[in-house]
Design a protein around this motif. Structure first.
Motif: not given
Length: 237
Positions: A120-124, A129-136, A158-159, A203-212
């Motif tokens: 995953i790239t920083p852009e993805a 993050r923006r998608t989850l903000d809209r979801m919230g 796609e990432a 939780a999924v996004l946090a794991a992606l950000e940690a690249r785990d």
């Protein structure tokens, strides 16, 4: 494989046919209330998720009526599915089993999340993050965040950089528009269940950000398994 095999392989149709047989034999008459879900599942020797799918299929074709807070009632024959004559005693298909589809999504999207975590790239990540903000924001304003939910899963796919995986994820996700899946969603989705889904996405996004990769895979599995339980084991809203 014969043309009838896919229909025969749908467990919810087999269970629905057994309930229909009771009705047609006169054991249950128009206006009768069916036993509660747990009791009926025990009587038929099936899981509650399979029973719930069967009842939704019977509601779609007009054989039963599900009244929230009251129970499940047999419909009068004249109100039962108008196409019943095409195959007496058989329940028409209403789409693939939501439980099986969610199992397929968990298997596929768990692997997708693991692969995305490594690529995953920083852009993805920013897009997710923006998608989850809209979801919230949608949830806070009482709207079902269907578009944001879909976008999150597709952006993550796609990432991976693999267009085939992205296409498969989109195809499986869009099965939620089948008659049986749509009816389940309308009955069991609520602001509370969407808030749980959002937390699982986080939780999924946090794991992606940690690249785990392993953590991302586990988080996606957990999200889709919990979604299945909310639909097929939870109480109606």
């Amino acid at each position: 494989m014969s043309a009838g095999s896919p229909v025969e392989g749908r467990l919810y149709q087999q269970v629905a046919d057994r309930i229909r047989a009771l009705i047609e034999a006169g054991s249950l008459r128009a206006g009768d209330r069916l036993p509660a879900e747990r009791e009926l599942a025990q009587q038929l020797g099936v899981s509650r998720p399979s029973l719930r799918e069967a009842l939704i299929a019977l509601e779609i074709d007009g054989t039963v009526e599900i009244r929230m807070g009251s129970g499940i009632y047999v419909q009068a024959a004249k109100d039962a599915g108008k196409d019943a004559g095409k195959g007496a005693g058989r329940t028409a298909p209403a789409g693939d089993s939501p439980e099986e589809l969610m199992q397929a999504r968990a298997a596929l999207e768990g692997a997708v999340a693991a692969l995305a975590a490594a690529r995953i790239t920083p852009e993805a990540l920013h897009s997710l993050r923006r998608t989850l903000d809209r979801m919230g924001a949608d949830i806070a304003e009482g709207r079902a965040p269907l578009d944001s939910d879909r976008l999150f899963h597709l952006t993550l796919a796609e990432a991976t950089g693999n267009s085939v995986l992205a296409r498969l994820v989109a195809g499986l996700f869009d099965t939620r528009h089948s008659p049986i899946a749509a009816r389940l969603r309308s009955r069991f989705d609520s602001p509370a269940t969407w808030a749980l889904a959002l937390a699982e996405h986080e939780a999924v996004l946090a794991a992606l950000e940690a690249r785990d990769p392993l953590r991302a895979q586990a988080a996606m599995h957990a999200h889709l398994e919990q979604s299945t339980r909310r639909w097929l084991e939870g109480e109606p809203r």
